[in-house]
Design an enzyme around this catalytic site. Structure first.
Site, PDB file in Angstrom:
ATOM      1  CB  ILE A   1      -0.914   0.107   1.211  1.00  0.00           C
ATOM      2  CG1 ILE A   1      -1.839  -1.260   1.034  1.00  0.00           C
ATOM      3  CG2 ILE A   1      -1.690   1.363   1.360  1.00  0.00           C
ATOM      4  CD1 ILE A   1      -2.951  -0.994   0.167  1.00  0.00           C
TER       5      ILE A   1
ATOM      6  CD  GLU B   1       4.911  -5.171  -1.786  1.00  0.00           C
ATOM      7  OE1 GLU B   1       4.828  -5.795  -0.812  1.00  0.00           O
ATOM      8  OE2 GLU B   1       4.144  -4.928  -2.706  1.00  0.00           O
TER       9      GLU B   1
ATOM     10  CB  CYS C   1     -16.329 -17.963 -10.159  1.00  0.00           C
ATOM     11  SG  CYS C   1     -15.277 -19.375 -10.853  1.00  0.00           S
TER      12      CYS C   1
ATOM     13  N   GLY D   1     -20.136 -19.125  -7.141  1.00  0.00           N
ATOM     14  CA  GLY D   1     -21.448 -18.526  -6.938  1.00  0.00           C
ATOM     15  C   GLY D   1     -22.459 -18.634  -8.045  1.00  0.00           C
TER      16      GLY D   1
ATOM     17  CG  HIS E   1     -13.346 -14.171 -10.691  1.00  0.00           C
ATOM     18  ND1 HIS E   1     -13.656 -14.436  -9.147  1.00  0.00           N
ATOM     19  CD2 HIS E   1     -13.139 -15.368 -11.260  1.00  0.00           C
ATOM     20  CE1 HIS E   1     -13.696 -15.703  -8.737  1.00  0.00           C
ATOM     21  NE2 HIS E   1     -13.438 -16.203 -10.232  1.00  0.00           N
TER      22      HIS E   1
ATOM     23  CD  GLU F   1     -14.180 -11.105  -8.125  1.00  0.00           C
ATOM     24  OE1 GLU F   1     -14.025 -12.080  -7.740  1.00  0.00           O
ATOM     25  OE2 GLU F   1     -15.360 -10.934  -8.906  1.00  0.00           O
TER      26      GLU F   1
END
Length: 570
Positions: A31, A151, A390, A392, A514, A516
């Site tokens: 983050i 990172e 998916c 779901g 997906h 999302e």
């Protein structure tokens, strides 16, 4: 020019920011790095990111969500650490598998080259072969951008991270001082008497310096802002200027971290050290969309039940974020109410019944699937806005077959191979697959949407491109029979069913993909926006609050929750 032995080209790339962490994992290196990148992007720079994961896995595809959170899927099908999702959301860019470096990838490549004789009989060693491959991957991912954030996962001192830190040490010798920056994120805890303690930071930096790396910037993670005296003490003992010590205190929303570190002056200091100040946009001309979005006033709140089996927020991070993005678009806060799928008929039933909407996310393995089916049934029978992702989506098909069509023993062949009604079955190209990693239907695939359907209204188009991660699909032998009594398959990719909806329900949508994974704060995922619009319409007959724009979607991959409890299928 590339070296003859390893093919490493030290001329690629422009400016690099390496982010390491000390004291403990999970501090928020990702983050912090993503927030730095967001501020640089606001100043007009083209920014990308690389996440280094020192584990031996080639990718994150077979990992248990309890250990590493969700498996995030990129547009090219790469199964990666969830930090890549943060980078995509913060930077507003689509990344590829090349932006995730793992020890498994590095050693696999080096050994393959050795077996092919590419090293011309040389003894293959960590230095230079492994370190050159690490540096090569970083530079190639950075090519064509202004700034590349790198990172390094884990903490300084981890044995598996040593080759990467050595590669960074070499990197520092290859670059001019103004082209490379080392940022170290460390914990600043409180003592029992409320004093901010710097000793963990001192020891962490000492470990880093013993490897040959001197941090240019120190970011202290603490409950509150660092006291001026704390900053001065850290600077003195860690050999950095006081103005190079920054606070990154806890915030209510991670999207506020860029605002917090901007107030600390982190972006200006970074640009000064990288000799970018003169190239940056004047402050008055910098992009403010991020600030406007994340500080937008909310006019209310809604409760959405998330019916899953991994009781860990990171296991469904992108779902949480997509709900948050939809809330930003509608001007409401979304409270995610956890419902354990394997307890949905018991202690958690009241949570399901109190929710304004229901989301059933993806997953693997049979545990909790019956609870998901019951959650689908509850949403269908009580006209509660529903979104299935998916697995779901697949459980919505099973629920329809059982409880609407009367096929009592209908199931997915993944969970009940002997079912007389395998309405969900293995994809045809999966029958001969033996390896688990990287073999599912992965990455961005286009879906055709039937005109005049709810899906077309939600997407505002007759096609969308979303990311997939699955091994099973709606069984083609049952599609015609399933499309009765209210169920409609409104999206498809060739013979594969991709979107379902019900024409007898206010908002009942399932997606094999997906959505999302492509949701962003400034581009909320259409199915999630539609879900909240339906929730708000049910709560307020006058309709949804906020601007109610549908949003857009493109490349999204499908979900599989890795190897939890020994459950590895899709």
């Amino acid at each position: 020019m590339p070296t003859e032995q390893t093919g490493y080209d030290p001329s690629l790339g422009r400016k690099f920011i390496f982010v390491t962490g000390g004291v403990m994992s999970g501090l928020g290196k990702g983050i912090t790095a993503a927030s730095t990148g967001r501020l640089l992007a606001n100043a007009g720079f083209d920014v990308t990111a690389v996440k280094i994961d020192p584990y031996l896995n080639v990718d994150a595809g077979t990992m248990n969500p309890y250990q590493h959170g969700e498996v995030y899927v990129l547009k090219d099908g790469g199964e990666v650490d969830l930090d890549l999702g943060n980078y995509e959301r913060f930077l507003g860019v689509d990344m590829t598998s090349d932006h995730n470096v793992t020890t498994g990838k590095v050693y696999q490549h080096v050994i393959e080259k050795e077996r092919a004789g590419d090293y011309l009989g040389k003894t293959v060693q960590v230095i230079p072969h492994v370190t050159d491959d690490i540096k090569r991957r970083i530079r190639e991912a950075a090519e064509g951008t202004d700034v590349c954030l790198v990172e390094i996962g884990g903490t300084v001192g981890d044995i598996e991270g040593m080759p990467y830190l050595e590669a960074l040490r070499q990197f520092a010798h290859e670059e001019d001082d103004e082209d490379i920056l080392f940022t170290h994120v460390t914990l600043v805890p409180y003592s029992k008497n409320g004093e901010q303690k710097t000793k963990p930071t001192q020891h962490s930096v000492k470990e880093l310096r013993s490897i040959g790396l001197q941090p240019d910037i120190l970011v202290g993670r603490c409950d509150d802002e660092l006291d001026p005296s704390t900053k001065e003490k850290i600077a003195l003992f860690c050999d950095v200027p006081t103005e190079a010590v920054f606070s990154n205190p806890d915030v209510d929303d991670v999207y506020h971290v860029p605002l917090t570190v901007e107030e600390e002056g982190l972006d200006e200091y970074v640009m000064e050290r990288l000799d970018l100040t003169d190239e940056a946009l004047p402050r008055a001309e910098r992009e403010n969309t991020w600030r406007d979005l994340v500080t937008r006033e909310r006019t209310g709140e809604v409760d959405v039940a998330l019916v899953g089996k991994y009781d860990l927020e990171d296991a469904y991070m992108s779902v949480h974020e997509a709900l948050k993005h939809a809330g930003l678009e509608h001007g409401v806060d979304v409270n995610v109410v956890w419902v354990a799928a394997d307890e949905a008929d018991g202690a958690h039933r009241d949570r399901l019944e109190s929710a304004d909407g229901v989301v059933v996310p993806g997953g693997f393995g049979s545990r909790g699937t019956e609870g998901k089916v019951e959650a689908v049934r509850y949403a269908r029978e009580h006209d509660v806005p529903f979104l299935g992702l998916c697995l779901g989506f697949q459980m919505a098909v099973v629920e329809h077959a059982r409880n609407v069509l009367g096929w009592d023993d209908a199931d997915s062949a993944e969970f009940e191979p002997e079912t007389p009604y395998p309405v969900i079955d293995l994809l045809p190209d999966q029958h001969d697959e033996e390896d688990m990693g990287g073999t599912m239907r992965l990455g961005a695939h286009e879906t055709s949407i039937e005109p005049g359907t709810l899906a077309e209204r939600v997407y505002g188009d007759t096609s969308c491109t979303e990311r997939h991660r699955h091994r099973y699909e709606v069984n083609p032998d049952y599609i015609e029979d399933l499309q009765t009594e209210g169920l409609v398959f409104s999206g498809h990719a060739g013979p594969r069913m991709e979107i379902l909806e019900r024409d007898d329900h206010p908002y009942f949508v399932g997606t094999q993909f997906h959505p999302e994974f492509r949701s962003r704060p400034d581009r909320a995922s259409p199915p999630f926006v539609g879900l909240l619009e339906a929730v708000l319409a049910e709560a307020d007959p006058r309709g949804a609050t906020g601007d109610g724009d549908e949003g857009e979607s493109e490349d999204e991959p499908d979900d599989r929750d890795a190897v939890a409890d020994g459950e590895v299928t899709a």
